[in-house]
Design a protein around this motif. Structure first.
Motif, PDB file in Angstrom:
ATOM      1  N   THR A   1      -1.027  46.326 105.615  1.00  0.00           N
ATOM      2  CA  THR A   1      -1.129  44.952 106.624  1.00  0.00           C
ATOM      3  C   THR A   1      -2.034  45.376 107.759  1.00  0.00           C
ATOM      4  N   ALA A   2      -2.318  44.800 108.803  1.00  0.00           N
ATOM      5  CA  ALA A   2      -3.338  45.045 109.574  1.00  0.00           C
ATOM      6  C   ALA A   2      -2.841  46.075 110.726  1.00  0.00           C
ATOM      7  N   ASP A   3      -1.552  46.163 110.767  1.00  0.00           N
ATOM      8  CA  ASP A   3      -1.030  47.166 111.828  1.00  0.00           C
ATOM      9  C   ASP A   3      -0.930  48.410 111.286  1.00  0.00           C
ATOM     10  N   GLY A   4      -1.257  48.446 109.617  1.00  0.00           N
ATOM     11  CA  GLY A   4      -0.968  49.594 108.916  1.00  0.00           C
ATOM     12  C   GLY A   4       0.341  50.259 108.527  1.00  0.00           C
ATOM     13  N   ARG A   5       1.234  49.131 108.853  1.00  0.00           N
ATOM     14  CA  ARG A   5       2.724  49.613 108.673  1.00  0.00           C
ATOM     15  C   ARG A   5       3.037  49.419 107.174  1.00  0.00           C
ATOM     16  N   HIS A   6       3.029  48.304 106.599  1.00  0.00           N
ATOM     17  CA  HIS A   6       3.379  47.906 105.269  1.00  0.00           C
ATOM     18  C   HIS A   6       2.139  47.847 104.124  1.00  0.00           C
ATOM     19  N   TYR A   7       2.405  48.655 103.115  1.00  0.00           N
ATOM     20  CA  TYR A   7       1.670  48.856 101.957  1.00  0.00           C
ATOM     21  C   TYR A   7       2.286  47.779 100.760  1.00  0.00           C
ATOM     22  N   VAL A   8       1.379  46.992 100.057  1.00  0.00           N
ATOM     23  CA  VAL A   8       1.952  46.114  99.356  1.00  0.00           C
ATOM     24  C   VAL A   8       1.377  46.252  98.119  1.00  0.00           C
ATOM     25  N   ALA A   9       1.852  46.688  96.809  1.00  0.00           N
ATOM     26  CA  ALA A   9       0.896  46.609  95.487  1.00  0.00           C
ATOM     27  C   ALA A   9       1.478  45.438  94.705  1.00  0.00           C
ATOM     28  N   GLY A  10       0.568  44.670  94.199  1.00  0.00           N
ATOM     29  CA  GLY A  10       1.051  43.726  93.310  1.00  0.00           C
ATOM     30  C   GLY A  10       1.156  44.208  91.875  1.00  0.00           C
ATOM     31  N   LEU A  11       2.059  43.534  90.986  1.00  0.00           N
ATOM     32  CA  LEU A  11       2.468  44.228  89.737  1.00  0.00           C
ATOM     33  C   LEU A  11       1.497  43.316  88.607  1.00  0.00           C
ATOM     34  N   PHE A  12       1.158  43.900  87.567  1.00  0.00           N
ATOM     35  CA  PHE A  12       0.488  42.962  86.644  1.00  0.00           C
ATOM     36  C   PHE A  12       1.794  42.983  85.455  1.00  0.00           C
ATOM     37  N   GLY A  13       2.605  44.186  85.373  1.00  0.00           N
ATOM     38  CA  GLY A  13       3.280  44.220  84.180  1.00  0.00           C
ATOM     39  C   GLY A  13       4.641  43.474  84.421  1.00  0.00           C
ATOM     40  N   GLU A  14       4.990  42.931  85.657  1.00  0.00           N
ATOM     41  CA  GLU A  14       6.067  42.153  85.560  1.00  0.00           C
ATOM     42  C   GLU A  14       5.854  41.313  86.926  1.00  0.00           C
ATOM     43  N   ASP A  15       6.759  40.346  87.136  1.00  0.00           N
ATOM     44  CA  ASP A  15       6.677  39.574  88.318  1.00  0.00           C
ATOM     45  C   ASP A  15       7.347  39.984  89.446  1.00  0.00           C
ATOM     46  N   GLY A  16       6.277  40.326  90.544  1.00  0.00           N
ATOM     47  CA  GLY A  16       6.953  40.840  91.807  1.00  0.00           C
ATOM     48  C   GLY A  16       6.013  41.748  92.478  1.00  0.00           C
ATOM     49  N   LEU A  17       6.278  42.281  93.515  1.00  0.00           N
ATOM     50  CA  LEU A  17       5.267  43.177  94.200  1.00  0.00           C
ATOM     51  C   LEU A  17       6.250  44.486  94.690  1.00  0.00           C
ATOM     52  N   ALA A  18       5.434  45.543  95.062  1.00  0.00           N
ATOM     53  CA  ALA A  18       6.155  46.754  95.536  1.00  0.00           C
ATOM     54  C   ALA A  18       5.746  46.815  97.002  1.00  0.00           C
ATOM     55  N   LEU A  19       6.662  47.156  97.727  1.00  0.00           N
ATOM     56  CA  LEU A  19       6.589  47.250  99.226  1.00  0.00           C
ATOM     57  C   LEU A  19       7.001  48.544  99.716  1.00  0.00           C
ATOM     58  N   VAL A  20       6.206  49.344 100.577  1.00  0.00           N
ATOM     59  CA  VAL A  20       6.349  50.495 101.119  1.00  0.00           C
ATOM     60  C   VAL A  20       6.413  50.579 102.576  1.00  0.00           C
TER      61      VAL A  20
END
Lengths: 118, 394
Positions: free
Chosen positions: B205-224
């Motif tokens: 995110t533009a504030d540098g706080r949240h990293y979001v990875a899209g997943l190909f192998g399943e429906d969903g995303l990973a949020l750090v």
């Protein structure tokens, strides 16, 4: 959760590949020399730019494996034709049937194996 | 002034304009940018005020799937090639100032917030290499090893994060790593495991706080949450496909340009003709917008009023514009065959659009959706304006 794959089991995939391979070996397809020069050019364009988004425009690989003649040498042509037509479950490789005919795919595989594009 | 003198004046002014349309004069870089010519290994340096190309920079290797980050003075473009090439280009002079071929197969890179480190994510050999931004000398190599046999994973979704950190995802391992260079050039690496199957790209995110990875192998995303990496990754939008079979995916979505407005995040659904809308505070789905095809780039206009979307092969001749208040399609344009990328001018008044198979970059007015100019570019792909120099994660 649904795995992103057309078929969920490797067994089903192998069975399909074998079925397709034997159907293809039966020789039902149109000969590749019926493809027009324009269609061949658009197939090469598709290969470089659309297949290339995963396999690399120079076919050296990316998220998908390389498609150089050396990389494909040990792989049977019929299996490769089936992979392109039906995709590869469990990987991002999509099925191209519908967009490409069996004749077109066979022509592309022969072209890749010849190494002419490298 | 006589008519003759006026004519001479006009000629002199015209000649000066021709002379200044090129490299070398004293000027700022704030309205410059580069466009990748993916098939010919070249960049065009462009002026987004005059809407013209200033010149060509050659010799950059395989630029299919190339991306670019900028030095903090917005003078140097770091170009990440598919063939492992990393090139530092001076966009004011149009020259290559440094170049290394650092791996066999690469996918992109990032520059640290302080501008001193450039990191590249590699498919082969899988990992990240970090270079001195001034000289391109190797500072640190981070092999993406996983599993008992020490296999190496392809690395995707590399971004910078505040505090001289880089964050990236391991496609084969299903992990997210944080490499922290805040204490010098020896990185402290934090591994977050089991984030989900086949992360294929990511954004911060533009504030540098949240990293979001899209997943190909399943429906969903990973949020750090990078304020709390010790909490690991959280799954968001799990099962967004609702058990339905996805469509075949002919082009992976890209998450770098993911659209974040003040309240919402707009995300491409993989294998579906949908844009997913998420509440940024809770990270829960609040809606979805049916669109023309499978989304590739989903990008908010800088004022956040609209979201522009392009699409995967074979529906890639179209751009749709989503109204963020009503979550409906406000407008559809058809720029031409193979629309690969869009880049807004810094305040969003105009947008540059790559139309690959027409060998054109078109500039649109975002208020009227009218085409203002066309720049001839051979097989254009990514467009990178220098305003990225001052944004986290770009």
């Amino acid at each position: 959760m649904v795995a992103r794959a057309a078929m969920t089991s490797v067994g089903a995939f192998v069975a399909t590949v074998l079925a397709v391979a034997s159907a293809l070996a039966a020789g039902a397809s149109v000969p590749a020399d019926r493809l027009s020069p324009e269609r061949k050019a658009s197939l090469v364009h598709l290969l470089r730019h659309d297949c290339g988004s995963c396999h690399g425009m120079r076919l050296l690989g990316g998220l998908g494996p390389p498609l150089t003649a050396q990389a494909l040498e040990a792989k049977p042509g019929e299996m490769l034709v089936a992979t392109v037509l039906y995709g590869r479950p469990g990987t991002p490789m999509p099925p191209w049937r519908g967009a490409l005919s069996e004749t077109e795919v066979r022509w592309l595989i022969d072209l890749l194996k010849s190494g002419e594009l490298q | 002034m006589t008519r003759g003198m006026r004519r001479v004046c006009r000629i002199v002014i015209a000649a000066a304009a021709v002379l200044t349309a090129g490299f070398g004069e004293l000027r700022g870089t704030g309205d410059l940018g580069v466009v990748v010519e993916r098939a010919s290994g070249r960049l065009q340096v462009v002026d987004s005020t005059a809407r013209i190309s200033l010149g060509v920079v050659e010799g950059l290797g395989d630029l299919s799937h190339a991306s670019v980050v900028y030095s903090r003075d917005a003078r140097f473009a770091y170009v990440f090639g598919r063939d492992g090439g990393l090139t530092k280009v001076d966009i004011l002079t149009g020259t290559v100032v440094a170049r290394v071929v650092q791996a066999g197969n690469s996918i992109g890179g990032a520059i640290s917030g302080d501008g001193t480190l450039v990191a590249v994510s590699n498919y082969d050999p899988g990992g990240v290499k970090v270079f001195d931004a001034r000289t391109l000398e190797l500072v640190k190599e981070i092999p993406a090893t996983f599993g008992a046999e020490g296999a190496r994973s392809k690395v995707v979704g590399l971004t910078d994060a505040p505090g001289r950190r880089f964050v990236f995802s391991l496609y084969d391992a299903g992990e997210i790593w944080i490499a922290d260079f805040s204490h010098g050039d020896e990185a402290a690496v934090t591994r977050i495991r089991d984030v989900g199957r086949q992360p294929y790209d990511a954004l911060i995110t533009a504030d540098g706080r949240h990293y979001v990875a899209g997943l190909f192998g399943e429906d969903g995303l990973a949020l750090v949450d990078l304020w709390h990496p010790e909490l690991g990754a959280r799954r968001i939008l799990a099962g967004y496909g609702r058990g339905e079979q996805p469509l075949p995916v002919y082009k992976m979505p890209h998450l770098e340009g993911w659209a974040m407005t003040e309240n919402h995040a707009f995300l491409p659904a993989v294998g579906r003709h949908e844009v997913l809308v998420v509440d940024r505070r809770t990270w829960r789905e609040i809606g979805r917008v049916p669109v023309h095809g499978q989304p590739v780039f989903v990008m908010a206009r800088p004022d956040g009023r609209e979201v522009w979307v392009n699409f995967a092969h074979p529906r890639n001749d179209t751009i749709q514009i989503i109204d963020v208040e009503s979550l409906t399609i406000r407008h559809t344009i058809e720029p031409g065959p193979a629309v690969l990328h869009m880049e807004f001018t810094p305040r969003g008044d105009e947008v540059w659009v790559s139309v690959r198979d027409a060998d054109r970059v078109d500039v649109y007015d975002t208020a009227t959706y009218r085409r203002l100019a066309t720049v001839a570019v051979e097989k254009p792909s990514g467009i990178f304006l220098t305003a990225r120099a001052h944004r986290i994660g770009l």
